[in-house]
Design an enzyme around this catalytic site. Sequence first.
Site, mmCIF file in Angstrom:
data_model
loop_
_atom_site.group_PDB
_atom_site.id
_atom_site.type_symbol
_atom_site.label_atom_id
_atom_site.label_comp_id
_atom_site.label_asym_id
_atom_site.label_seq_id
_atom_site.Cartn_x
_atom_site.Cartn_y
_atom_site.Cartn_z
ATOM 1 N N GLU A 20 34.412 35.932 29.981
ATOM 2 C CA GLU A 20 35.352 37.063 30.814
ATOM 3 C C GLU A 20 36.476 36.772 30.408
ATOM 4 O O GLU A 20 36.789 35.824 30.692
ATOM 5 C CB GLU A 20 34.379 36.923 32.211
ATOM 6 N N ASP B 158 30.967 44.144 31.323
ATOM 7 C CA ASP B 158 32.335 45.271 31.884
ATOM 8 C C ASP B 158 30.824 47.158 31.585
ATOM 9 O O ASP B 158 32.188 47.967 31.754
ATOM 10 C CB ASP B 158 33.336 45.713 32.557
#
Length: 520
Positions: free
Chosen positions: A240, A319
Amino acid sequence: MFLRFLRTRPRRLRNATLAALSALVTVLALAVGVPQASAASSLPCDIYATAGTPCVAAHSLVRALYSSYNGSLYQVQRASDSATADIGLLTAGGYANAAAQDSFCSGTTCIITKIYDQSARHNDLTIEGAGGAGVADVGAPADALPVTVGGHQVYGLEISAGMGYRDNSTSGVATNGAAEGMYMVTSGTHVNGSCCFDYGNAETNNQDTGNGHMDAINFGTECWFAPCYGSGPWVQADLENGLFQSDSGYSKNTANTGTGAMPFVTALLKNNGQDHFALKYGNAQSGSLTTTYSGGEPTTSGYSPMHQEGAIVLGTGGDNSNGSIGSFFEGVMTAGIPTDAADDSVQANIVSVGYGGSTGTTGTLAAGSEISLRATTACCTGDYIRHQNNAAVISAITSSSSTLDKNDATWIVRRGLADSSCYSFESRNYPGDFLRHYNYQLYRQPMVGTAQFRQDATFCASTGKSGTGTSFASYNYPTRYLRHYNYTVYIASDGGSNAFDSATSWTDDVSWVVTAPWAP
């Protein structure tokens, strides 16, 4: 004596020794030519379980990942009536029953709607919903990636931009700094530099929730932290807010220039969730694994310890950043970090099944046959259709030509993507890429599943216009035929406003001899 020695060793050492023996047995079998096309007695999740790091997720469209597994691999949905069908195995521990998909989808098209988890955790992947960086995804076309595995004709998963799969409610997947390992078999020929072709641990709400909230393999040509060496594609860790090749993000390994255009790649990541992660890759058709990084977690805050949330993502970022492309054949996630010996044994098993092996048929227009297409015009009888920088051209191919040139001039005959009575031609060394016309010129391009692509990549055969060989009419421009002109391949009419439509030598230029393939 040796068995008594094993029984007296600590459990971890005993399991590592057994895993190493399993790898050695497989390698020796390959070395002496023992056939490996049938289901192996010890498959990846059996190997990892023996090593004390059982699979908590096992996904594949092509084969079983447990020797005892006899359930469904994936689900398809057809366009004609929205009905669904589960595609299973030919035998327990074996290979996908692709004929069941072909029968169910005959006369229409299908997409893949679910990829079943073979582990007891039932962490099945379904089409991904909208996220912080992308609208809801669509399913991948079920017939986009035909491939030979274990001597069987099966289908992989070909991801184009806007496609992805996910499970946000999993069981057993690492969370909050727990240790885990994972691998996937992918392709080095179907990649791009967009975010993010991932497989692994992600957020449970399709949002970027911060550093360390992902732990997934990334494969592509996106260099997040410079410098990256070579042109990729690279196996990286999507943790991430960064694709990491080291604890500093950028590559500290000048030898890691990427996998290059390997048709099949084993990509591996393992992370103890606290202070160490490692990246490996290998050629899924031969050889062993190479470690490109093994060291500390990223030094930026939030990664040590990790904060994994335990969702599973395939084909996108956490995401739902979904601009990437990629291929997926199989992959697993484990509880705990597998031993290097177990990783080596799994790689040996992957190699043993024969990804991209010969279809077993050559030199004919039967579906699955491997062929080359030779020009018949007097100027060019030693020239063959091959791809070069994505474009279709003709060039001389001989027994002394390079392996690359021979591979580029070899095609696999597939049932026509728009009409099963016609033909489509898949690249031998770029799985999932087909000959298709665009603005009348022929290119090698990945199958994206649209009706336009299907029509552009379908050709109908007839007796050669010159009386020799075979001519191939464009499915959607039936008066235009595959033609070479100035060493470039077009769909051309017999006379017209374009130079490549010239009537001069047209009948010879559109007549081709179907030959045995240059690449076996």
